[in-house]
Motif scaffolding. Structure first.
Motif, PDB file in Angstrom:
ATOM      1  N   VAL A 236       0.848  -1.186   0.000  1.00 54.91           N
ATOM      2  CA  VAL A 236       0.000   0.000   0.000  1.00 54.91           C
ATOM      3  C   VAL A 236       0.888   1.242   0.000  1.00 54.91           C
ATOM      4  CG1 VAL A 236      -1.888  -1.196   1.179  1.00 54.91           C
ATOM      5  CG2 VAL A 236      -0.194   0.044   2.536  1.00 54.91           C
ATOM      6  N   GLU A 237       0.310   2.357  -0.388  1.00 54.47           N
ATOM      7  CA  GLU A 237       1.036   3.627  -0.380  1.00 54.47           C
ATOM      8  C   GLU A 237       0.899   4.299   0.980  1.00 54.47           C
ATOM      9  OE1 GLU A 237       3.028   4.931  -2.824  1.00 54.47           O
ATOM     10  OE2 GLU A 237       2.731   3.041  -3.887  1.00 54.47           O
ATOM     11  N   LEU A 238       1.790   5.235   1.266  1.00 51.18           N
ATOM     12  CA  LEU A 238       1.795   5.964   2.534  1.00 51.18           C
ATOM     13  C   LEU A 238       0.465   6.612   2.867  1.00 51.18           C
ATOM     14  CD1 LEU A 238       5.188   7.882   2.427  1.00 51.18           C
ATOM     15  CD2 LEU A 238       4.426   6.390   4.272  1.00 51.18           C
ATOM     16  N   ASP A 239      -0.211   7.107   1.849  1.00 47.91           N
ATOM     17  CA  ASP A 239      -1.458   7.836   2.077  1.00 47.91           C
ATOM     18  C   ASP A 239      -2.700   6.962   1.915  1.00 47.91           C
ATOM     19  OD1 ASP A 239      -1.288   7.508  -0.660  1.00 47.91           O
ATOM     20  OD2 ASP A 239      -1.714   9.602  -1.151  1.00 47.91           O
ATOM     21  N   ALA A 240      -2.509   5.646   1.909  1.00 43.72           N
ATOM     22  CA  ALA A 240      -3.658   4.732   1.787  1.00 43.72           C
ATOM     23  C   ALA A 240      -4.551   4.868   3.016  1.00 43.72           C
ATOM     24  CB  ALA A 240      -3.178   3.291   1.644  1.00 43.72           C
ATOM     25  N   PRO A 241      -5.863   4.949   2.815  1.00 41.76           N
ATOM     26  CA  PRO A 241      -6.787   5.064   3.950  1.00 41.76           C
ATOM     27  C   PRO A 241      -6.742   3.819   4.829  1.00 41.76           C
ATOM     28  CG  PRO A 241      -7.892   5.519   1.854  1.00 41.76           C
ATOM     29  CD  PRO A 241      -6.540   4.965   1.531  1.00 41.76           C
ATOM     30  N   LEU A 242      -6.698   4.040   6.139  1.00 42.23           N
ATOM     31  CA  LEU A 242      -6.630   2.920   7.085  1.00 42.23           C
ATOM     32  C   LEU A 242      -7.797   1.961   6.939  1.00 42.23           C
ATOM     33  CD1 LEU A 242      -5.384   4.516  10.412  1.00 42.23           C
ATOM     34  CD2 LEU A 242      -4.196   2.895   8.959  1.00 42.23           C
ATOM     35  N   ASP A 243      -9.004   2.492   6.726  1.00 43.09           N
ATOM     36  CA  ASP A 243     -10.161   1.601   6.631  1.00 43.09           C
ATOM     37  C   ASP A 243     -10.030   0.647   5.450  1.00 43.09           C
ATOM     38  OD1 ASP A 243     -10.572   3.870   4.932  1.00 43.09           O
ATOM     39  OD2 ASP A 243     -12.716   3.450   4.863  1.00 43.09           O
ATOM     40  N   ALA A 244      -9.532   1.135   4.322  1.00 45.14           N
ATOM     41  CA  ALA A 244      -9.370   0.281   3.146  1.00 45.14           C
ATOM     42  C   ALA A 244      -8.297  -0.784   3.383  1.00 45.14           C
ATOM     43  CB  ALA A 244      -9.016   1.125   1.924  1.00 45.14           C
ATOM     44  N   VAL A 245      -7.205  -0.388   4.005  1.00 49.64           N
ATOM     45  CA  VAL A 245      -6.116  -1.336   4.277  1.00 49.64           C
ATOM     46  C   VAL A 245      -6.566  -2.374   5.304  1.00 49.64           C
ATOM     47  CG1 VAL A 245      -3.757  -1.601   5.120  1.00 49.64           C
ATOM     48  CG2 VAL A 245      -4.344   0.326   3.637  1.00 49.64           C
ATOM     49  N   ALA A 246      -7.237  -1.931   6.356  1.00 46.86           N
ATOM     50  CA  ALA A 246      -7.735  -2.864   7.380  1.00 46.86           C
ATOM     51  C   ALA A 246      -8.712  -3.862   6.760  1.00 46.86           C
ATOM     52  CB  ALA A 246      -8.405  -2.097   8.518  1.00 46.86           C
ATOM     53  N   THR A 247      -9.564  -3.386   5.860  1.00 48.11           N
ATOM     54  CA  THR A 247     -10.518  -4.275   5.192  1.00 48.11           C
ATOM     55  C   THR A 247      -9.793  -5.308   4.338  1.00 48.11           C
ATOM     56  OG1 THR A 247     -12.236  -2.589   5.206  1.00 48.11           O
ATOM     57  CG2 THR A 247     -12.473  -4.361   3.591  1.00 48.11           C
ATOM     58  N   GLN A 248      -8.788  -4.862   3.589  1.00 52.60           N
ATOM     59  CA  GLN A 248      -8.014  -5.801   2.763  1.00 52.60           C
ATOM     60  C   GLN A 248      -7.302  -6.830   3.629  1.00 52.60           C
ATOM     61  OE1 GLN A 248      -5.806  -2.710   0.424  1.00 52.60           O
ATOM     62  NE2 GLN A 248      -6.207  -4.141  -1.237  1.00 52.60           N
ATOM     63  N   MET A 249      -6.691  -6.375   4.711  1.00 49.13           N
ATOM     64  CA  MET A 249      -5.988  -7.300   5.597  1.00 49.13           C
ATOM     65  C   MET A 249      -6.960  -8.325   6.184  1.00 49.13           C
ATOM     66  SD  MET A 249      -3.286  -4.686   7.454  1.00 49.13           S
ATOM     67  CE  MET A 249      -2.712  -5.873   8.679  1.00 49.13           C
ATOM     68  N   ALA A 250      -8.136  -7.870   6.601  1.00 47.71           N
ATOM     69  CA  ALA A 250      -9.130  -8.778   7.179  1.00 47.71           C
ATOM     70  C   ALA A 250      -9.672  -9.740   6.125  1.00 47.71           C
ATOM     71  CB  ALA A 250     -10.264  -7.979   7.812  1.00 47.71           C
ATOM     72  N   ASP A 251     -10.003  -9.215   4.948  1.00 49.59           N
ATOM     73  CA  ASP A 251     -10.568 -10.054   3.885  1.00 49.59           C
ATOM     74  C   ASP A 251      -9.618 -11.170   3.469  1.00 49.59           C
ATOM     75  OD1 ASP A 251     -12.865  -8.506   3.881  1.00 49.59           O
ATOM     76  OD2 ASP A 251     -12.400  -7.473   1.986  1.00 49.59           O
ATOM     77  N   HIS A 252      -8.326 -10.880   3.482  1.00 53.49           N
ATOM     78  CA  HIS A 252      -7.327 -11.861   3.043  1.00 53.49           C
ATOM     79  C   HIS A 252      -6.615 -12.547   4.206  1.00 53.49           C
ATOM     80  CE1 HIS A 252      -7.912 -10.667  -1.086  1.00 53.49           C
ATOM     81  NE2 HIS A 252      -7.807  -9.397  -0.714  1.00 53.49           N
ATOM     82  N   LYS A 253      -7.084 -12.243   5.435  1.00 50.05           N
ATOM     83  CA  LYS A 253      -6.514 -12.838   6.649  1.00 50.05           C
ATOM     84  C   LYS A 253      -4.997 -12.641   6.709  1.00 50.05           C
ATOM     85  CE  LYS A 253     -10.140 -16.245   7.342  1.00 50.05           C
ATOM     86  NZ  LYS A 253     -11.099 -16.070   6.303  1.00 50.05           N
ATOM     87  N   LEU A 254      -4.577 -11.396   6.496  1.00 56.74           N
ATOM     88  CA  LEU A 254      -3.156 -11.050   6.508  1.00 56.74           C
ATOM     89  C   LEU A 254      -2.799 -10.333   7.797  1.00 56.74           C
ATOM     90  CD1 LEU A 254      -2.845  -9.664   2.876  1.00 56.74           C
ATOM     91  CD2 LEU A 254      -2.131 -11.913   3.720  1.00 56.74           C
ATOM     92  N   GLY A 255      -1.606 -10.591   8.286  1.00 52.47           N
ATOM     93  CA  GLY A 255      -1.143  -9.951   9.510  1.00 52.47           C
ATOM     94  C   GLY A 255      -0.373  -8.673   9.271  1.00 52.47           C
TER      95      GLY A 255
END
Length: 140
Positions: free
Chosen positions: A86-105
């Motif tokens: 992700v980029e530095l300015d990526a929104p936290l909600d979008a990144v958190a959703t991606q991490m949760a959807d793909h079960k990534l730590g």
């Protein structure tokens, strides 16, 4: 409303520790233990090639324990090569959703293609706790 900056760059660990793809798993275990971390970006020279997690190391150990005499893989052979970047300015909600959807730590943070940070689920938990505190304070 919370005033917390809601972008990845605000909560990431900047300039994370990395490990060379040719390193041994024993080196990775020692490094992760020493630094008290669970994720290490894997580099081949200046190129980001993967991420090594504590879970990857546990799976390798289980395999090696069941196959005496087998030489363990190096970090580059063991790491996960499908990365969430992700980029530095990526929104936290979008990144958190991606991490949760793909079960990534974790997600690796890039700036113009260069690794500049890592954000982990622990970072997200801390951010959530801070936001809850701010929200409660704003409602008082």
């Amino acid at each position: 409303m919370p005033s917390y900056p809601l972008v990845v760059g605000a909560i990431m660990t900047a300039i994370p520790e990395t490990i060379d793809a040719r390193a041994s798993t024993a080196t990775a275990v020692a490094r992760m233990s020493e630094l008290d971390i669970r994720h290490l970006p894997v580099m081949a020279g200046d190129e980001l090639v993967g991420i090594l997690s504590q879970r990857d190391l546990e799976r390798a150990r289980a395999f090696l324990d069941s196959a005496p005499g087998v030489v363990g893989p190096n970090v580059g052979d063991l790491c996960t090569r499908t990365l969430l970047t992700v980029e530095l300015d990526a929104p936290l909600d979008a990144v958190a959703t991606q991490m949760a959807d793909h079960k990534l730590g974790s997600a690796l943070v890039l700036d113009e293609g260069e690794l500049v940070g890592i954000v982990t689920n622990v970072d997200m938990y801390r951010c959530l706790a801070d936001l809850v505190v701010q929200l409660q304070a704003s409602q008082s």
